[in-house]
Write an enzyme that holds these catalytic residues in place. Structure first.
Site, PDB file in Angstrom:
ATOM      1  N   ASP A 139       0.974  -1.303   0.159  1.00 49.34           N
ATOM      2  CA  ASP A 139      -0.024   0.045   0.086  1.00 49.34           C
ATOM      3  C   ASP A 139       0.723   1.135   0.019  1.00 49.34           C
ATOM      4  O   ASP A 139       1.383   1.477   0.927  1.00 49.34           O
ATOM      5  CB  ASP A 139      -0.924  -0.047   1.296  1.00 49.34           C
ATOM      6  N   ASP A 318      -1.902   6.110  -5.083  1.00 46.01           N
ATOM      7  CA  ASP A 318      -2.103   5.327  -3.995  1.00 46.01           C
ATOM      8  C   ASP A 318      -2.537   3.687  -4.229  1.00 46.01           C
ATOM      9  O   ASP A 318      -3.598   3.596  -5.036  1.00 46.01           O
ATOM     10  CB  ASP A 318      -3.617   5.594  -2.926  1.00 46.01           C
TER      11      ASP A 318
END
Length: 431
Positions: A139, A318
């Site tokens: 992530d 992201d």
């Protein structure tokens, strides 16, 4: 479905693009992608999954903002309302920079995997001595590593590989707790240091969290990987400790301080220590990081055909977000450029919009003067209901964030490199 096209500026492209100076100098981690359930097998949108995905995104950034303030003593620039980019530069009279209203060398190959239409790109690493294998989500929108701990006895930890500090000769309890919130879900537990290895690259005394409690959103059914590994900057770390990749850099496990992602339905990969030239063509177009916390860069504009309804805004790149989530007024501007689009607050949920399933508008995002397309199948999340002519768009509005979160909907269209050495993000055309 939308038909997508590239819009490019030749002069800006020449200025921003450059070849990657660090190809094939690292290790490959194959990725899998879990099913997030946003779209059913009948191409109908799953409203509950959409709302949960939006909530997770907003909450994750609230975590990071709080950590940034604790770690630096200052509010993150994206939580306040100054003109971050110097005002209106597009001549439209709309100043979109005033945003929302709220506050080593290659040593092996391990692929990332994909369970269809999911948002969690996951792969394997090991923790401890002797080493034990865990799957984690990679992530770039957070900075901490956590896995289920031996003290987690609730049902939500069942089916996951657990970390037993007492079984590792290199584990050290740092006597600190942690709690991370993700929308309706959260995890909490104890912090440790231990040996973490990814595809032959080893970080010694790496800070990590061992959960003692996990909410239902982290149960095996809802969250297939065991844990999560954040890949942003230390300033948004809840632990205020170097994230795994920075540790690999400082411990000279990689010779190039950069990592890269290919996120696609075939051959998805995380490359640690540079970029994999087998996966992209041409040159990278780089966007400088504007605040070292998230991978935050300027988004020049969002295009619909020849129009640029949104210009000159901040964005965060992201890999842990499925959708493109943005400031609500700007999202309204975006959909206003697509004839037939509608506010779907009543039919889907607040922040969501529909567009005609037969629409043929051209849509893309522009970074450093180069426009990159979003594929129709990724922008279109599915029909509102059986037989409906209205489809849900993957650009979603919120009043809780004052910037654009550029997630999986966009990243599956490009090869992306995150360059710590030069504090920039690069995009290239997938082969």
């Amino acid at each position: 479905m939308l038909t997508i096209a590239f819009v490019t500026s030749a002069l800006a492209l020449i200025a921003a693009a450059s070849p990657a100076p660090f190809d094939n100098n690292g290790v490959r981690i194959a990725l899998q992608k879990r099913d997030d359930g946003l779209q059913s097998v009948t191409d109908l949108v799953d409203v509950g999954a959409l709302l949960a995905a939006l909530e997770r995104t907003v909450s994750k950034f609230e975590n990071g903002f709080a950590a940034y303030k604790t770690n630096t003593g200052q509010a993150h620039p994206l939580t306040v309302l100054p003109d971050l980019l110097g005002g209106d530069d597009d001549g439209s009279g709309s100043d979109n920079s005033t945003l929302s209203r709220r506050g080593t060398t290659g040593r092996g190959y391990v692929p990332l995997t994909d369970d269809n239409n999911g948002e969690l790109w996951q792969g394997s690493l090991t923790i401890g001595t002797p080493a034990k294998t865990y799957t984690v989500q990679f992530d770039t929108g957070s900075s901490d590593l956590f896995v289920p701990g031996s003290q987690c006895s609730d049902a939500n930890c069942q089916g996951h590989a657990k970390y037993f500090p007492a079984n590792s000769s290199t584990s050290v309890d740092v006597k600190k707790t942690f709690q991370l919130n993700y929308g309706s879900g959260s995890v909490s537990g104890e912090q440790y240091t231990d040996t973490v290895t990814i595809s032959g690259l080893t970080s010694l005394k790496q800070r990590l969290g061992a959960t003692s409690s996990e909410s239902s959103s982290f149960s095996k059914a809802n969250f297939p990987p065991d844990g999560l590994m954040g890949m942003a900057y230390q300033s948004i770390s809840q632990y205020n400790a170097p994230p795994v990749f920075q540790s690999l850099v400082s411990q000279k496990q990689v010779t190039t301080p950069a990592f890269s992602f290919k996120l696609s339905q075939s051959g998805a990969e995380l490359f640690l220590g540079g970029a994999d030239s087998n996966l992209y063509t041409g040159s990278f177009t780089y966007a400088p990081v504007t605040t070292q916390g998230y991978w935050q860069v300027k988004l020049d504009n969002v295009t619909v055909n020849a129009a640029m309804p949104v210009n000159n805004v901040q964005s965060v790149i992201d890999t842990g977000t499925t959708l493109i989530v943005a400031d609500m007024p700007q999202v309204r501007q975006f959909y206003a450029a697509i004839p037939g689009s509608k506010d779907a607050s009543a039919t889907v949920g607040e922040g969501f919009f529909t567009f005609p399933c037969s629409a043929t508008e051209h849509v893309g995002l522009t970074f450093s003067g180069r426009n990159f397309a979003i594929a129709p199948s990724l922008f279109n999340l599915g029909r509102v209901s059986s037989g409906s002519n209205d489809c849900v768009g993957a650009v979603v509005g919120t009043n809780d964030l004052n910037f654009w979160v550029v997630g999986d909907t966009f990243l599956q269209n490009v090869y992306t490199t995150f360059d710590f050495g030069n504090n920039r993000v690069g995009f290239a055309t997938l082969k």
